[in-house]
Design an enzyme around this catalytic site. Structure first.
Site, mmCIF file in Angstrom:
data_model
loop_
_atom_site.group_PDB
_atom_site.id
_atom_site.type_symbol
_atom_site.label_atom_id
_atom_site.label_comp_id
_atom_site.label_asym_id
_atom_site.label_seq_id
_atom_site.Cartn_x
_atom_site.Cartn_y
_atom_site.Cartn_z
ATOM 1 N N GLU A 1 0.824 -1.208 0.000
ATOM 2 C CA GLU A 1 0.000 0.000 0.000
ATOM 3 C C GLU A 1 0.865 1.268 0.000
ATOM 4 O O GLU A 1 0.563 2.229 -0.688
ATOM 5 C CB GLU A 1 -0.868 -0.034 1.263
ATOM 6 C CG GLU A 1 -1.874 1.074 1.380
ATOM 7 C CD GLU A 1 -3.156 0.767 0.620
ATOM 8 O OE1 GLU A 1 -3.485 -0.423 0.481
ATOM 9 O OE2 GLU A 1 -3.805 1.720 0.165
ATOM 10 N N ASP A 2 1.936 1.265 0.778
ATOM 11 C CA ASP A 2 2.644 2.513 1.085
ATOM 12 C C ASP A 2 4.053 2.633 0.516
ATOM 13 O O ASP A 2 4.745 3.596 0.807
ATOM 14 C CB ASP A 2 2.743 2.689 2.617
ATOM 15 C CG ASP A 2 1.402 3.099 3.191
ATOM 16 O OD1 ASP A 2 0.522 3.488 2.403
ATOM 17 O OD2 ASP A 2 1.222 3.010 4.418
#
Ligand code: MN
Length: 734
Positions: free
Chosen positions: A78-79
């Site tokens: 996600e990051d």
């Protein structure tokens, strides 16, 4: 809070799983550190602190190495720049699948205005959970750490996240049996949702703690001494309940803090199951148990596999003392829930028999989430379903049916079988007849009285508590509506065709209708009728396919004749019906009569086919030992009944309650018509339960209103005043 270091984390893992693959955890740590390098949390801490704390929580859940590694990596897809393929290549399929599951659930952004997004996220979560429960364990660990650091977010985000945690995550932890995570999530949410109450209560508990300690010591000593005397090897401990559970009790029972006596719960741990029952007997021999408070969750484990004996006794100084009795193994399940089953075990897709019970609930959610398309209802039923409280109700045969707390006989009926739910007309609980909205309690024995003519009503949707019943009822109602619209569409088309001398029946039989439907891209002519009924497709377009253009304007003479003939036919059929009614009525007089005192009488079923009102001539039909149907005297369904079962019926002078009747209003399709009609109805002081409108191709609007009322005269008055409205063509009771 001091940050856990990676070697500490690995030490802990090796403590409960000595053969664990420490290298994979080490590698996941290095990866996570590299990928999150330079990012900070809202708290100002390096981002890496978050996955480390999440992994730490997973070691408390005694998770195997791959779940710990997935915890360390849970935010990288996600990051950061890493992809799932990178993870699969470096860490293997298992770990990347877990990270994928957590990522798919997504960064849930609680936002009340975007309920669809929220619902969609929960759907994903449930699906991910059902595939592998470790995904939700990682998600719970993630949420727990986020809740612990919530104060660094803006205030509105704090509230939204706390709200969601309270409504979804804490109950899910409860459903999975992970009590300590549930308690922490509840207390942290409580603190952010109701800070004033939280801090006041926390202060009160802290002050009491010291004063209570003597009492706790006294009870603990006494229990230890008595159990030892009877030769039991028992460990006794007393603990304060978590704040939110104290608050819930105060709120539910409207108590002040001083009035809450059981702030402390005692726990007795013994080696075996027989020891549990022995300990219970010993305790009851010197302290009097409070009736109704003895619970045997060993014989009847909770959904989340929780097992223990519970009792409340009148202890020293006349105070109520709550005691839980369990074995060490039961204690592990009570603390770790479903997570306990990965302890000392290699992780794998295999599911043990005990886990299956918890997973059943997940599959149950997955099964019904498809039927609940409306995101609002989906969320509501999910919330209801994950609330850990549940009741057990018995069938007359002694089978146990698990239902959410507050469930009704309707939920019970649908839990047994959809057909029983659909035809439920009444219920007996512990031998007594009760209405269908009766609240069931744990330990009740329930029995459903069915009737062929009974059918679900829209009101049931508001009454039921289980997802299953809600989904089945909603499905039944929409199917029924489609059927009604199909019939309406068929009638509209039939009359239109008749004007041009065409018989719809013949066109169906010779396959013409099927062809026409196909031409308009309907897979069957029935769906075409449905579209006409719903007003989505003009009947005229069908007619133009079947009638030569020159005949379209003026109906033929022959067809006029045909129309007349069919009208005659209908008239004849009606008069035949009337004769039959009279015959039946004459018959009744020799039998004892049913006197109707209330619309809410659980022993009476007011037939949905004819919805009798006070003032209508009625007959009663005995449909079972416990149930009598009330029909209008001219209702064909009533007349079909065997004469032996027909009983005369009459209204009492005073009748309680109301019935829901439907009227159909056909009017010219004009703007504001529905509002006008609604005004007329409500100015007659009548309540509209439901209204629908469908427009026909002839610029007619067909309205149906479901109205709550009691007397036939009220209905007649209403019909008269509606008839007076100018664009109204016809009004009839359905
Ligand atoms: Mn995270």
């Amino acid at each position: 809070m001091a940050l856990i270091r990676i070697n500490e984390l690995i030490d802990r893992l090796l403590e409960y799983q000595p053969e664990a693959d420490a290298a994979v955890v080490q590698k996941a740590y290095v990866w996570s550190a590299k990928l999150h390098a330079g990012s900070l949390r809202a708290s100002g801490m390096p981002y890496l602190s978050h996955p480390l704390e999440v992994a730490e929580i997973l070691t408390q859940l005694k998770q195997p190495a791959d779940a710990i590694a997935a915890g360390l990596l849970h935010d990288v897809v996600e990051d950061s720049t890493a992809t799932l393929d990178d993870l699969t290549r470096e860490f293997g399929k298992e770990i990347s699948r877990l990270v994928d599951g957590v990522t798919k659930i997504g960064k849930i952004t609680p936002d009340a205005t975007r309920i669809e997004v929220q619902a969609e996220n929960y759907r994903k979560m449930i699906l991910a959970m059902a595939q592998d429960v470790r995904v939700i364990l990682i998600k719970l660990a993630d949420r727990l750490h986020n809740m612990r650091t919530l104060e660094f977010l803006p205030e509105d985000r704090q509230r939204a996240i706390a709200q969601e945690t309270m409504e979804i995550y804490a109950p899910i932890a409860g459903r999975l049996g992970i009590h300590w995570i549930q308690a922490q999530l509840e207390d942290l949410s409580f603190r952010h949702l109701k800070p004033d109450i939280y801090f006041r209560l926390a202060g009160q508990v802290a002050r009491t703690r010291e004063a209570r300690q003597d009492y706790i010591d006294l009870v603990t000593r006494e229990l230890e001494k008595r159990l030892q005397e009877s030769g039991k090897d028992a460990k006794v401990s007393g603990r304060f309940k978590h704040l939110y559970s104290i608050y819930q009790k105060m709120d539910r029972q409207k108590l002040t803090f001083e009035e809450v006596h059981d702030l402390v719960a005692f726990r007795i741990m013994v080696p075996s199951i027989p020891d549990c029952y022995d300990a219970l007997r010993v305790i009851h021999s010197f302290w009097t148990p409070v009736p109704g408070r003895i619970k045997d969750y060993i014989a009847l484990p909770k959904h989340n596999m929780y097992r223990s004996l519970h009792t409340t006794v009148i202890g020293p100084e006349g105070e109520r003392v709550e005691i839980q009795i369990r074995t060490t193994e039961m204690h592990a399940v009570a603390e770790y829930g479903i997570a306990a089953h990965w302890r000392y075990k290699e992780a794998g897709p295999a599911v043990s028999g005990q886990q299956e019970k918890t997973l059943e609930f997940l599959h149950h959610l997955v099964e019904f989430h498809e039927e609940l398309k409306d995101p609002y209802h989906f969320l509501e039923s999910l919330k209801a379903e994950v609330v850990p409280e549940e009741i057990i109700v018995f069938t007359p045969g002694g089978d146990m049916i698990e239902l959410p707390a507050g469930a009704t006989p309707i939920d019970f009926a649908f839990a047994i079988h959809s057909d029983i739910g659909i035809h439920a007309a009444g219920a007996k609980v512990n031998g007594r007849i009760v209405p269908l909205n009766h609240g069931l309690l744990s330990g009740d024995t329930a029995e459903i009285i069915t009737s062929k003519i009974a059918e679900p009503s829209r009101a049931w949707l508001e009454i039921v508590k289980s997802t299953r019943a809600h989904a089945k009822i909603a499905h039944w109602i929409s199917t029924r509506e489609a059927e009604q619209m199909r019939e309406m569409g068929r009638q509209v088309l039939e009359s239109e065709l008749l004007r041009h001398g065409k018989a719809l029946g013949t066109l169906i039989e010779d396959g013409t209708m099927a062809q026409v439907a196909k031409r308009f891209n309907f897979s069957s002519y029935k769906l075409l009728f449905e579209a006409i009924g719903f007003g989505n497709f003009p009947a005229r377009r069908v007619v133009t396919q079947l009638v030569p253009p020159e005949d379209l304007r003026t109906p033929t003479k022959r067809s006029k004749k045909a129309a007349k003939k069919s009208a005659k036919k209908i008239k004849k059929a009606t008069s035949r019906k009337k004769t039959a009614t009279l015959a039946a009525a004459a018959d009744e007089e020799t039998k004892p009569a049913v006197v109707i005192h209330s619309f809410n009488d659980p022993a009476l079923l007011f037939a949905p086919c004819c919805r009798p009102l006070v003032g209508d001539e009625v007959v009663a039909v005995r449909s079972s030992e416990d149930l009598v149907e009330i029909h209008r005297a001219d209702c064909p369904r009533g007349l079909e009944a065997h004469p032996e079962r027909i009983i005369a019926a009459r209204w009492a002078d005073e009748v309680e309650g109301e019935s829901e009747v439907a009227i159909e209003v056909i009017a010219k399709d004009m703007k504001g018509m529905l509002a006008k009609l609604s005004t007329v109805i409500s100015s007659a002081n009548l309540n509209i339960a439901r209204a629908t409108v469908h427009t026909t191709q002839e610029k007619k609007a067909i309205h149906t209103f479901n109205i709550n009322l009691k007397h036939l005269s009220e209905l007649q008055r209403l019909i008269k005043s509606i008839e007076k409205i100018d664009p109204v063509i016809s009004v009839r009771r359905m």
